[in-house]
Design a protein around this motif. Structure first.
Motif, mmCIF file in Angstrom:
data_model
loop_
_atom_site.group_PDB
_atom_site.id
_atom_site.type_symbol
_atom_site.label_atom_id
_atom_site.label_comp_id
_atom_site.label_asym_id
_atom_site.label_seq_id
_atom_site.Cartn_x
_atom_site.Cartn_y
_atom_site.Cartn_z
ATOM 1 N N ASN A 189 0.854 -1.193 0.000
ATOM 2 C CA ASN A 189 0.000 0.000 0.000
ATOM 3 C C ASN A 189 0.885 1.236 0.000
ATOM 4 O OD1 ASN A 189 0.912 0.285 2.785
ATOM 5 N ND2 ASN A 189 -0.568 -1.344 3.220
ATOM 6 N N ILE A 190 0.290 2.381 -0.334
ATOM 7 C CA ILE A 190 1.003 3.650 -0.293
ATOM 8 C C ILE A 190 0.353 4.483 0.811
ATOM 9 C CG2 ILE A 190 1.506 5.786 -1.539
ATOM 10 C CD1 ILE A 190 3.118 3.510 -2.685
ATOM 11 N N GLY A 191 1.120 4.799 1.851
ATOM 12 C CA GLY A 191 0.540 5.523 2.989
ATOM 13 C C GLY A 191 1.444 6.644 3.456
ATOM 14 N N ARG A 192 1.066 7.248 4.566
ATOM 15 C CA ARG A 192 1.745 8.470 5.037
ATOM 16 C C ARG A 192 2.937 8.154 5.926
ATOM 17 N NH1 ARG A 192 -3.969 9.919 7.239
ATOM 18 N NH2 ARG A 192 -4.050 7.678 6.963
ATOM 19 N N SER A 282 -3.793 -17.187 12.691
ATOM 20 C CA SER A 282 -3.607 -17.353 14.140
ATOM 21 C C SER A 282 -3.606 -16.000 14.844
ATOM 22 C CB SER A 282 -2.265 -18.046 14.395
ATOM 23 O OG SER A 282 -1.249 -17.289 13.741
ATOM 24 N N ALA A 283 -3.137 -14.955 14.145
ATOM 25 C CA ALA A 283 -3.032 -13.650 14.813
ATOM 26 C C ALA A 283 -4.250 -12.796 14.502
ATOM 27 C CB ALA A 283 -1.787 -12.923 14.329
ATOM 28 N N PRO A 284 -4.627 -11.894 15.425
ATOM 29 C CA PRO A 284 -5.784 -11.013 15.185
ATOM 30 C C PRO A 284 -5.424 -9.952 14.157
ATOM 31 C CG PRO A 284 -4.672 -10.333 17.181
ATOM 32 C CD PRO A 284 -3.972 -11.596 16.702
ATOM 33 N N GLY A 285 -6.481 -9.351 13.621
ATOM 34 C CA GLY A 285 -6.227 -8.192 12.745
ATOM 35 C C GLY A 285 -6.706 -8.453 11.333
ATOM 36 N N LEU A 286 -7.699 -7.658 10.919
ATOM 37 C CA LEU A 286 -8.247 -7.824 9.570
ATOM 38 C C LEU A 286 -7.200 -7.499 8.521
ATOM 39 C CD1 LEU A 286 -11.834 -6.379 10.077
ATOM 40 C CD2 LEU A 286 -11.136 -8.769 9.742
ATOM 41 N N MET A 287 -6.186 -6.674 8.886
ATOM 42 C CA MET A 287 -5.180 -6.350 7.873
ATOM 43 C C MET A 287 -4.454 -7.613 7.428
ATOM 44 S SD MET A 287 -3.600 -6.163 10.862
ATOM 45 C CE MET A 287 -3.507 -4.549 11.635
ATOM 46 N N ASN A 288 -4.454 -8.670 8.270
ATOM 47 C CA ASN A 288 -3.771 -9.891 7.855
ATOM 48 C C ASN A 288 -4.513 -10.597 6.735
ATOM 49 O OD1 ASN A 288 -1.501 -9.653 9.463
ATOM 50 N ND2 ASN A 288 -2.683 -10.279 11.244
ATOM 51 N N GLY A 289 -5.822 -10.372 6.647
ATOM 52 C CA GLY A 289 -6.588 -10.911 5.514
ATOM 53 C C GLY A 289 -6.115 -10.264 4.221
ATOM 54 N N THR A 337 4.300 -2.802 18.947
ATOM 55 C CA THR A 337 5.276 -1.750 19.271
ATOM 56 C C THR A 337 6.393 -1.598 18.248
ATOM 57 O OG1 THR A 337 6.507 -3.395 20.553
ATOM 58 C CG2 THR A 337 4.891 -2.053 21.754
ATOM 59 N N TYR A 338 6.397 -2.440 17.198
ATOM 60 C CA TYR A 338 7.559 -2.381 16.293
ATOM 61 C C TYR A 338 7.631 -1.039 15.560
ATOM 62 C CZ TYR A 338 11.171 -3.223 12.978
ATOM 63 O OH TYR A 338 12.327 -3.090 12.259
ATOM 64 N N ASN A 339 6.516 -0.553 15.069
ATOM 65 C CA ASN A 339 6.520 0.756 14.418
ATOM 66 C C ASN A 339 5.100 1.306 14.301
ATOM 67 O OD1 ASN A 339 5.358 -0.663 12.337
ATOM 68 N ND2 ASN A 339 7.221 -0.680 11.063
ATOM 69 N N ALA A 340 4.990 2.505 13.821
ATOM 70 C CA ALA A 340 3.665 3.120 13.686
ATOM 71 C C ALA A 340 3.684 4.234 12.649
ATOM 72 C CB ALA A 340 3.209 3.703 15.029
ATOM 73 N N ASN A 341 2.680 4.243 11.805
ATOM 74 C CA ASN A 341 2.405 5.381 10.938
ATOM 75 C C ASN A 341 0.893 5.495 10.857
ATOM 76 O OD1 ASN A 341 1.367 3.660 8.910
ATOM 77 N ND2 ASN A 341 3.380 3.399 7.980
ATOM 78 N N PRO A 342 0.356 6.570 10.266
ATOM 79 C CA PRO A 342 -1.108 6.737 10.319
ATOM 80 C C PRO A 342 -1.889 5.524 9.801
ATOM 81 C CG PRO A 342 -0.050 8.761 9.610
ATOM 82 C CD PRO A 342 1.037 7.727 9.677
ATOM 83 N N GLU A 343 -1.387 4.843 8.773
ATOM 84 C CA GLU A 343 -2.108 3.672 8.228
ATOM 85 C C GLU A 343 -2.123 2.536 9.238
ATOM 86 O OE1 GLU A 343 -2.317 6.175 5.195
ATOM 87 O OE2 GLU A 343 -0.433 5.601 6.144
ATOM 88 N N SER A 344 -0.950 2.245 9.779
ATOM 89 C CA SER A 344 -0.895 1.083 10.688
ATOM 90 C C SER A 344 -1.608 1.388 12.008
ATOM 91 C CB SER A 344 0.551 0.654 10.907
ATOM 92 O OG SER A 344 1.279 1.632 11.587
ATOM 93 N N MET A 345 -1.591 2.672 12.421
ATOM 94 C CA MET A 345 -2.355 3.046 13.635
ATOM 95 C C MET A 345 -3.837 2.758 13.390
ATOM 96 S SD MET A 345 -1.152 4.352 16.484
ATOM 97 C CE MET A 345 0.231 5.302 17.222
ATOM 98 N N GLY A 346 -4.312 3.155 12.218
ATOM 99 C CA GLY A 346 -5.721 2.947 11.878
ATOM 100 C C GLY A 346 -6.085 1.471 11.915
ATOM 101 N N SER A 347 -5.251 0.632 11.272
ATOM 102 C CA SER A 347 -5.627 -0.789 11.230
ATOM 103 C C SER A 347 -5.501 -1.434 12.606
ATOM 104 C CB SER A 347 -4.807 -1.533 10.186
ATOM 105 O OG SER A 347 -3.463 -1.531 10.543
ATOM 106 N N ALA A 348 -4.573 -0.967 13.422
ATOM 107 C CA ALA A 348 -4.453 -1.532 14.782
ATOM 108 C C ALA A 348 -5.657 -1.136 15.636
ATOM 109 C CB ALA A 348 -3.163 -1.042 15.413
ATOM 110 N N LEU A 349 -6.119 0.104 15.511
ATOM 111 C CA LEU A 349 -7.286 0.546 16.295
ATOM 112 C C LEU A 349 -8.539 -0.186 15.837
ATOM 113 C CD1 LEU A 349 -6.524 4.381 16.534
ATOM 114 C CD2 LEU A 349 -6.669 2.779 18.464
#
Ligand SMILES: Nc1ncnc2c1ncn2[C@@H]1O[C@H](COP(=O)(O)OP(=O)(O)O)[C@@H](O)[C@H]1O
Ligand SMILES: [Mg+2]
Length: 456
Positions: A189-192, A282-289, A337-349
């Protein structure tokens, strides 16, 4: 790895100043603290160090030869010392890696993107490993030093490679692609991310675009149809495998994906070349789909049988600090905790929203956002409120904006701290049985210390 001094000189465009052209190097090092006997040592310059200062030291430690771009450091060395002089040692490291890559005529899959690179790389390698011996990027070795070091690990037994390409400057991708000469390229993906240096989404897309535009004629682009910047970077022409959560015509279509209740993983059903593939992550998170669809597309581009896709994805486990689940003392901690940007913050929330019980978000600063920092932190605060976070604990100077914005958006329980220590003290006081705690921030913020603090 074995390479002769004359081949090192030839492939790097360097001059063998001293040493026997038929001499052999049996490993590569860029870190004078980690020298093995027989290594070729590349003297790199970094913001806080210059490897040229350690040339005598590494030769004493058994390095077979040194590659330098400033001859001063060779003065006074023993006549037996072997040395090659080049124009630029970082370029030379890449050139030697490109040479070694050419010697291994195996398919390379190259993966980049603003979020999900490592996860997609791991998933792709897991699918390929069903039938092949796979070399993959380890840790964060995804830049102009890490990629060559990954390639130097190639062995005769390897049958495919999956490499992660990470950049923060707009000139780096071209060189990474020239080094690994991928057969399949993928942008998640292309994000901020890295807006400080890349400026805008358009800047990020332009900087990552060469992974597609410099692909060899026989190469295949694995294209995320749901990201307009990726579609634009892919352009027209050339071979493509597409994936999408919306477009049924895509080669890999995410027919359905849903989170298991209480963060017990996720499920996705894909249509791959007309065949149905059902996967339980095995891990949570729709981004894994979504990352799963990307990995399937990359493997599919290499002709991997569809029957290997589910097996490979179900064998995948998340890398430390990426949506890892820790259950202790009645608490569920999501270690992101590995990293964070606006896209990954959104998918984690959005993943935290799936949790049962009280939802606590511990959010640290997102770094390298430049002028966009205030706006992006405010965006995260608003999103946390909209997604039903119950308690927000913000850590760091930029995160005060996150906190302020969350309050404005109606989130009642908001706390803001300058230090992890104070935040941890509050968390220990307010957390109780049944809570789910998402912990996320940029690498530089090191919120794993909060995870460790709660584990105790
Ligand atoms: N496809 C995605 N879209 C958005 N965020 C994602 C995606 N995949 C993963 N993430 C988030 O980004 C974090 C880092 O994931 P990772 O795979 O290490 O990405 P990268 O290697 O690009 O930094 C994850 O923990 C998760 O919060
Ligand atoms: Mg990564």
């Amino acid at each position: 790895m074995k390479v002769s001094f004359k081949d090192i000189a030839a492939s790097t465009g360097g001059t063998l100043k001293s040493g026997n052209p038929d001499g052999l190097a049996t490993g590569v090092s860029t870190d004078s603290r980690k020298i093995s006997t027989g290594d070729v040592f590349f003297a790199l310059k970094g913001p806080n160090f210059d490897g040229h200062a350690f040339v005598r030291d590494v030769l004493d430690k058994g390095a077979a030869i040194v590659v330098v771009d400033n001859e001063e450091c060779l003065k006074g060395l023993a006549s037996t010392a072997s040395a090659i002089v080049v124009g630029d040692t970082l370029k030379a490291l890449g050139a030697l890696a490109a040479h070694v890559r050419r010697l291994h005529r195996i398919p390379f899959i190259a993966i980049t993107g603003s979020a999900g690179k490592t996860t997609t790389k791991e998933m792709t390698a897991s699918i390929l490993s069903i039938s092949r011996n796979v070399l993959k990027t380890e840790g964060n070795k995804n830049n102009l030093i890490g990629l060559p070091l990954t390639i130097f690990r190639l062995e005769e037994a390897h049958e495919a490679a999956v490499v992660e390409l990470g950049i923060s400057e707009d000139w780096e991708m071209e060189r990474l692609v020239a080094i690994c000469a991928p057969d399949v390229s993928l942008i998640t993906n292309i994000g901020r991310g890295h807006l400080q240096t890349l400026g805008s989404l358009e800047g990020v897309a332009r900087a990552k675009g060469p992974i597609f535009s410099l692909l060899a004629a026989h190469g295949v682009k694995a294209v995320n149809l749901d990201d307009p910047w990726v579609v634009r970077a892919a352009g027209f022409g050339g071979q493509m495998v597409t994936w999408s959560a919306k477009d049924k015509e895509a080669d890999v279509f995410i027919e359905d994906s849903f989170a298991e209740a209480g963060l017990a993983g996720a499920r996705a059903v894909y249509k791959v070349g007309g065949k149905r593939v059902s996967v339980k992550f095995s891990a949570p998170g729709l981004m894994n789909g979504v990352n799963g669809a990307a990995a399937i597309a990359a493997a599919y581009a290499l002709g991997v049988p569809v029957s290997h896709m589910a097996q490979g994805l179900e064998a995948w486990t998340p890398v430390k600090g990426r949506m890892g689940l820790i259950r202790s003392g009645g608490l569920t901690v999501i270690d992101d905790t590995y990293n964070a940007n606006p896209e990954s913050m959104g998918s984690a929330l959005r993943t935290l929203k799936e949790a049962r019980g009280r939802k606590v978000a511990v959010l640290g600063d997102m770094l390298e956002l430049g002028d966009a920092s205030e706006k992006e932190h405010a965006g995260v605060g608003r999103l946390a409120a909209e997604l039903g976070v119950d308690v927000l604990v913000a850590i760091g100077s930029s995160s005060e904006t996150t906190a302020e914005s969350a309050r404005k958006a109606g989130l009642k329980d908001v706390f803001s701290f300058g230090t992890k220590k104070n935040a941890l003290e509050l968390l220990k006081r307010i957390l109780h049985e049944g809570d789910t705690v998402l912990i996320k921030g940029s690498r530089g913020v090191a919120l794993e210390e909060v995870v460790e603090g709660l584990r105790k």
